[in-house]
Design a protein around this motif. Structure first.
Motif, short mmCIF file in Angstrom:
data_model
loop_
_atom_site.label_atom_id
_atom_site.label_comp_id
_atom_site.label_asym_id
_atom_site.label_seq_id
_atom_site.Cartn_x
_atom_site.Cartn_y
_atom_site.Cartn_z
N ASN A 40 0.81 -1.21 0.00
CA ASN A 40 0.00 0.00 0.00
C ASN A 40 0.85 1.27 0.00
O ASN A 40 0.47 2.27 -0.59
N ALA A 41 1.97 1.23 0.71
CA ALA A 41 2.78 2.44 0.84
C ALA A 41 4.20 2.06 1.22
O ALA A 41 4.44 1.03 1.85
N ARG A 42 5.12 2.91 0.81
CA ARG A 42 6.51 2.76 1.24
C ARG A 42 6.79 3.88 2.23
O ARG A 42 6.64 5.06 1.91
N VAL A 43 7.17 3.49 3.44
CA VAL A 43 7.39 4.43 4.53
C VAL A 43 8.89 4.60 4.75
O VAL A 43 9.62 3.62 4.91
N ALA A 44 9.34 5.84 4.75
CA ALA A 44 10.76 6.15 4.97
C ALA A 44 10.90 6.94 6.26
O ALA A 44 10.00 7.69 6.66
N THR A 45 12.05 6.78 6.91
CA THR A 45 12.39 7.62 8.06
C THR A 45 13.78 8.19 7.86
O THR A 45 14.68 7.50 7.34
#
Length: 404
Positions: A40-45
């Motif tokens: 659904n989504a690629r999450v970056a920090t």
């Protein structure tokens, strides 16, 4: 002296070649992942890094010289070429197809009558220079310090704001939740006869992320204390308590300043699934971004009720270094981390704030912790960028107040 976007120098031959080589591969890998696992989504920090060496900032007792030193902090931030740095980080974020971005040390540094260097604005503008479209979904300001300075022999006031933030890509709906600061703070003794001290606050920003297919999850971006493990552990507990009070799928992302095996890390991992323990070292190059090496994995993503896969680092290879008048620099003192998130429409995040959020904005109050950290603590240690700046500014403020 305000920061100016350097869009022309951003697109160097090296950058064009790197993007031409990296983006198709990244897109192909990400496209396969999205097709096969319904990502659904690629999450970056990413910790943006202040980009200043603080070694000179606590070494003088002369009032005029201190004000020059304070002015130099602002000028040093400018000299680190924040526009170019944020442009490189934007390229990296686009290349890894980040949909949701958790940011730490999204600083704002200003000097009266001189200008403002806003890391968050610079990064957002750089992301949107091309075909991408990102917006700021949440910002939480944790600590602000201001004091007199001198720039070009003119009196000024320099202010430093520490912030956590979350950006989202076009097509991603996000509702900001009540973030805030932790009750557990770092108390810093200034080492003087009056036992005067300051407190450095940390906190988090949070959103409910809604994907086009109807699935949703909560995301919090946080930065836990670097200088004291006891404070860091308390903050991790507060964050975990806040997260456990929320319904539905949830992700915690940020600079935890803890590695697997450390008490704060294990405390969070006991309640949430760790995703990035084996991603590789993410911290830290030197405070002025010119040297050092990555030796510790402190930037992490934890999830609950979500499938997370494909953890990877970005913004850590030699070709992301930029040229500045002070030498080649890394765009941040941290590498970034990205993961693929799959959320189920059968269990969605609750958009309602808890009573704690509504009334105080603070997660599960704890007793403030007192650390043995003093103003003489080394400001050159990797990972101390913004914290060391807070030390230096606060110490200078106290000295200035006494001399006035």
């Amino acid at each position: 002296m305000s920061q100016v976007h350097d869009t022309h120098s951003r697109w160097t031959r090296r950058t064009v070649l790197r993007r031409a080589a990296a983006v198709p591969l990244t897109a192909a890998v990400a496209g396969t992942a999205r097709a096969e696992s319904s990502v659904n989504a690629r999450v970056a920090t990413l910790n943006l890094g202040l980009g200043v060496s603080l070694a000179p900032f606590l070494s003088t007792d002369d009032e005029t010289e201190r004000r020059h030193v304070v002015g130099n902090l602002y000028e040093s931030v400018e000299a680190s070429n924040v526009s170019r740095r944020m442009a490189v980080l934007a390229e990296e974020l686009v290349a890894v197809e980040a949909d949701v971005i958790a940011l730490q040390e999204a600083a704002l540094v200003s000097a009266a009558d001189e200008g403002t260097v806003d890391f968050l604005d610079e990064l957002t503008a750089a992301l949107n220079d091309g075909n991408s479209d990102y917006r700021v979904a949440a910002v939480s300001e944790t600590t602000v310090v201001s004091l007199p300075g001198i720039i070009d022999e003119e009196q000024t006031t320099v202010s430093l704001h520490d912030r956590d933030a979350i950006l989202v890509r076009e097509g991603i709906e996000a509702t900001e939740l009540q973030g805030g600061t932790f009750e557990s703070t770092l108390e810093v003794s200034l080492g003087d006869e009056d036992d005067e001290s300051i407190q450095i606050s940390r906190g988090f920003a949070a959103v409910t992320v809604s994907i086009s297919d109807g699935s949703a999850f909560t995301l919090a971006s946080t930065h836990l204390e670097r200088a004291s493990q006891s404070v860091r552990t308390e903050q991790a507990t507060e964050l975990t308590n806040w997260a456990e009070a929320r319904d539905g799928p949830l992700a915690l992302a940020g600079d935890m300043n803890a590695t697997p095996g450390d008490e704060p890390y294990e405390g969070i991992a006991a309640a949430f699934e760790p995703v990035t323990s084996d991603v590789g070292p993410t911290c830290c190059w030197s405070g002025d971004l010119t040297s050092g090496e990555l030796t510790r994995t402190v930037d992490h993503v934890f999830v609950r009720g979500l499938e997370a896969s494909e953890p990877a680092r970005f913004a850590y290879s030699e070709d992301v270094r930029i040229e500045t008048s002070g030498g080649d620099r890394w765009p941040s003192d941290h590498a970034g981390v990205v993961v693929a998130i799959e959320a189920s429409t059968s269990e969605t995040a609750s958009p309602k704030a808890t009573s704690t959020e509504t009334t105080t904005g603070r997660p599960s109050p704890k007793q403030s912790q007192t650390s043995t950290v003093t103003a003489s603590t080394s400001t050159s240690a990797p990972g101390f960028g913004l914290l060391a700046a807070m030390f230096a500014l606060a110490a200078a403020a106290v000295r200035a107040r006494r001399s006035d």
